[in-house]
Design a protein around this motif. Structure first.
Motif, short mmCIF file in Angstrom:
data_model
loop_
_atom_site.label_atom_id
_atom_site.label_comp_id
_atom_site.label_asym_id
_atom_site.label_seq_id
_atom_site.Cartn_x
_atom_site.Cartn_y
_atom_site.Cartn_z
N GLY A 72 5.99 14.55 15.30
CA GLY A 72 4.62 14.67 14.79
C GLY A 72 4.37 14.06 13.44
O GLY A 72 3.24 14.15 12.93
N ILE A 73 5.36 13.43 12.82
CA ILE A 73 5.21 12.87 11.47
C ILE A 73 5.69 11.42 11.47
O ILE A 73 6.72 11.09 12.09
CB ILE A 73 6.00 13.68 10.43
CG1 ILE A 73 5.48 15.12 10.37
CG2 ILE A 73 5.91 13.05 9.05
CD1 ILE A 73 6.28 16.02 9.45
N GLY A 74 4.97 10.55 10.77
CA GLY A 74 5.37 9.15 10.65
C GLY A 74 5.07 8.61 9.28
O GLY A 74 4.14 9.06 8.60
N LEU A 75 5.85 7.63 8.84
CA LEU A 75 5.67 6.99 7.54
C LEU A 75 5.20 5.56 7.75
O LEU A 75 5.76 4.82 8.58
CB LEU A 75 6.98 7.00 6.74
CG LEU A 75 7.56 8.38 6.40
CD1 LEU A 75 8.86 8.22 5.64
CD2 LEU A 75 6.56 9.20 5.59
N VAL A 76 4.18 5.17 6.99
CA VAL A 76 3.65 3.81 7.09
C VAL A 76 4.63 2.85 6.42
O VAL A 76 5.13 3.12 5.32
CB VAL A 76 2.27 3.73 6.41
CG1 VAL A 76 1.74 2.30 6.47
CG2 VAL A 76 1.30 4.70 7.08
N LEU A 119 3.00 6.18 2.56
CA LEU A 119 1.92 6.95 3.17
C LEU A 119 2.45 7.72 4.38
O LEU A 119 3.20 7.17 5.19
CB LEU A 119 0.79 6.02 3.61
CG LEU A 119 -0.19 5.55 2.53
CD1 LEU A 119 -1.18 4.55 3.14
CD2 LEU A 119 -0.94 6.73 1.93
N LYS A 120 2.06 8.99 4.48
CA LYS A 120 2.54 9.83 5.57
C LYS A 120 1.37 10.19 6.48
O LYS A 120 0.31 10.59 6.01
CB LYS A 120 3.18 11.10 5.01
CG LYS A 120 3.76 12.02 6.10
CD LYS A 120 4.14 13.38 5.53
CE LYS A 120 5.35 13.29 4.63
NZ LYS A 120 5.80 14.65 4.20
N ILE A 121 1.61 10.07 7.78
CA ILE A 121 0.62 10.43 8.80
C ILE A 121 1.21 11.52 9.67
O ILE A 121 2.38 11.44 10.08
CB ILE A 121 0.22 9.21 9.66
CG1 ILE A 121 -0.39 8.11 8.77
CG2 ILE A 121 -0.75 9.61 10.75
CD1 ILE A 121 -0.68 6.83 9.51
N ALA A 122 0.42 12.56 9.93
CA ALA A 122 0.90 13.67 10.74
C ALA A 122 -0.10 13.99 11.84
O ALA A 122 -1.31 13.77 11.69
CB ALA A 122 1.15 14.91 9.88
N ILE A 154 0.87 -1.18 0.00
CA ILE A 154 0.00 0.00 0.00
C ILE A 154 0.90 1.23 0.00
O ILE A 154 1.69 1.43 0.92
CB ILE A 154 -0.93 0.00 1.23
CG1 ILE A 154 -1.78 -1.27 1.24
CG2 ILE A 154 -1.81 1.23 1.24
CD1 ILE A 154 -2.61 -1.44 2.50
N GLU A 155 0.75 2.05 -1.04
CA GLU A 155 1.63 3.21 -1.21
C GLU A 155 0.82 4.47 -1.43
O GLU A 155 -0.38 4.41 -1.72
CB GLU A 155 2.58 3.00 -2.39
CG GLU A 155 3.54 1.84 -2.21
CD GLU A 155 4.42 1.64 -3.43
OE1 GLU A 155 5.61 1.32 -3.25
OE2 GLU A 155 3.91 1.79 -4.56
N GLY A 156 1.51 5.61 -1.34
CA GLY A 156 0.89 6.89 -1.64
C GLY A 156 1.12 7.28 -3.08
O GLY A 156 1.57 6.47 -3.91
N ASP A 157 0.79 8.52 -3.39
CA ASP A 157 0.98 9.03 -4.74
C ASP A 157 2.44 8.88 -5.17
O ASP A 157 3.37 9.06 -4.38
CB ASP A 157 0.58 10.51 -4.81
CG ASP A 157 -0.92 10.69 -4.62
OD1 ASP A 157 -1.67 9.76 -4.97
OD2 ASP A 157 -1.33 11.75 -4.12
#
Length: 503
Positions: A186-190, A115-118, A107-110
């Protein structure tokens, strides 16, 4: 009057109670029995099938309605959602998912990014990059595709939990991989996660991804994040998926509405249209023929969808120049790798296509068709900048195109418009990437031995020759040295003449 009314009233019962009306109203006993038997037989057949289905649908709808009602009551009473703590912090997915999604695929982002979660402060809109909560542990979960809220996109914690999807009985966990991550400032990568099952068995036929904070921070509620809904397909469909955007060298069935080994794919293959590049080339030089190949089975709407998808292809920046021999070395057409007209060379001046009239555009398109039929006379450039970088290039390009024809580096020739694939187009030897003049120009200047001899005998010419020899300290004892000196002389002389012609 009363007697007349009585007479009319007296006629009414006799008319309404006539034997014909009674026969018309009362159905035959046989018909009644048949209808009853039919109804019983239909009920007997459908009841085992419909009853479980209706029960399940009704149960799901009732459960959903009850959950919404209870959550609305909680919002109205001010519990959880309306408290200052619950509205202050929230998780968000910073990028969209790369679609389509297949089982077993990461599962990836653009643009194939993680994928980034903040973690955001809802009041300021800024990322929370300090404090203990900025390093919170976050879990990624799967949500129902129809998990939606009507009021300011907020929900209760219990509502979020009730919409988490668990795996089917006897199946693996729905998400495979590392579903946990730790925020950093405050930022994390899946990490690498993937689905093990498709979404066709859920009530909405879709999934969402959700993210929630696992740690407890003194009772402070961090609102969860969720993505847009999407379909998860079995990995078998990945072999046939379309590319967005398509590549020039993708097989043509990667375009929308053209199925692999389908009718449209076979028709295009019979006409040597194998790649997206072939498709776009034929679209540029002969659109009616391409439409005819696909036939009436492709509706106008399907045709537009296919064209729209094909035009999103990333086109090579390389540009090509063709000047017919009868144009007095001053005119030519400039086009790209798929035959789209980019501009005209008119009186040694480049004119882009947006400055051309409709008649000039039509003439340019005809020149492109002629260029494919005489590909050995086409000259290539790295891009528009290299095409316009040196005005002297135009003069020499046109000069070389009117001299004896030159072959490709591979020795192959284009066989007219029958070959739309343009194989080997990038291997053309006629590349003018530098402002100076390549050695190919000298070939066209060596055809007339008599004029070359006169050039050597001219004192004005010999000064170029002698100065070049002295500068390189060359020994002309061997034939190879002599040939090298001749080549240098011709190149220097042709450069001076080209510059004089331009100025």
């Amino acid at each position: 009057m009363s007697q007349k009314r009585q007479q009319e009233d007296g006629k009414a019962p006799s008319e309404t109670n006539s034997p014909e009306d009674k026969r018309r109203r009362v159905p035959a006993l046989r018909n009644v029995v048949q209808e009853v038997m039919k109804m019983q037989s239909v009920q007997h057949l459908l009841e085992p099938v419909l009853e479980p289905l209706i029960r399940r649908v009704v149960k799901e709808e009732i459960d959903l309605a009850l959950r919404k009602h209870l959550n609305n009551m909680k919002r109205a009473s001010g519990k959880e959602v309306n408290s200052p703590e619950s509205r202050s912090l929230q998780l968000q997915f910073e990028n969209n998912l790369s679609l389509p999604v297949f089982t077993g695929a990461r599962i990836e982002g653009d643009e194939s990014s993680p994928l980034k979660i903040a973690l955001f402060d809802a009041h300021s809109g800024q990322i929370v990059n300090s404090g203990r909560i900025s390093s919170a542990k976050v879990e990624v979960v799967v949500l129902e595709g129809d998990f939606e809220t009507e009021e300011n996109d907020t929900w209760a914690l219990e509502e979020f939990k009730n919409n988490i999807v668990k795996e089917r009985e006897g199946k693996k966990s729905l998400l495979m991989g590392d579903a946990f991550l730790t925020l950093k400032e405050g930022i994390g990568l899946v990490g690498e996660i993937s689905f093990t099952d498709n979404s066709s068995w859920t009530r909405s036929r879709k999934f969402r991804l959700g993210a929630r904070v696992v740690d407890n921070f003194d009772g402070i509620r961090v609102r969860e994040a969720k993505t847009e809904s999407f379909i998860v397909r079995d990995h078998r469909g990945e072999l046939y998926k379309k590319h967005h955007p398509p590549d020039l060298f993708d097989e043509v069935w990667r375009l929308e509405k053209i199925g692999k080994d389908g009718a449209f794919h076979k028709r295009l293959s019979r006409e040597n249209i194998h790649t997206v590049k072939d498709f776009l080339t034929l679209l540029s030089v002969d659109p009616p023929r391409l439409r005819h190949i696909l036939g009436t089975g492709m509706s106008p709407k399907m045709w537009e969808v296919t064209l729209e998808h094909a035009r999103t292809c990333n086109i090579d920046k390389r540009m090509y120049l063709y000047s017919p021999s009868g144009c007095q070395r001053k005119s030519g057409v400039v086009f790209n790798v798929v035959g789209q007209v980019m501009g005209l060379l008119s009186e040694c001046q480049y004119v882009p296509i947006d400055k051309l009239s409709e008649s000039e555009k039509a003439d340019s398109q005809n020149l492109v068709i002629y260029a494919f039929e005489h590909w050995e006379e086409v000259v290539s450039f790295d891009d528009e900048a290299s095409l316009m970088g040196s005005s002297s290039v135009f003069t020499n390009v046109l000069h070389s195109s009117s001299s004896p024809k030159m072959e490709n580096a591979s020795g192959s020739n284009m066989n007219g418009l029958d070959d739309y694939a343009l194989h080997g187009i990038e291997n053309m030897a006629l590349t003018y990437d530098q402002p100076g003049f390549p050695a190919h120009v000298t070939n066209s200047l060596m055809g007339d031995m008599e004029s070359m001899t006169q050039a050597f005998c001219d004192e004005d010419h010999l000064r170029f020759f002698n100065s070049d020899l002295h500068s390189q300290n060359m020994n002309l004892d061997s034939p190879a040295d002599l040939q090298s000196a001749v080549d240098d002389f011709l190149l220097a002389r042709s450069t001076e003449k080209a510059q004089r012609r331009w100025t």
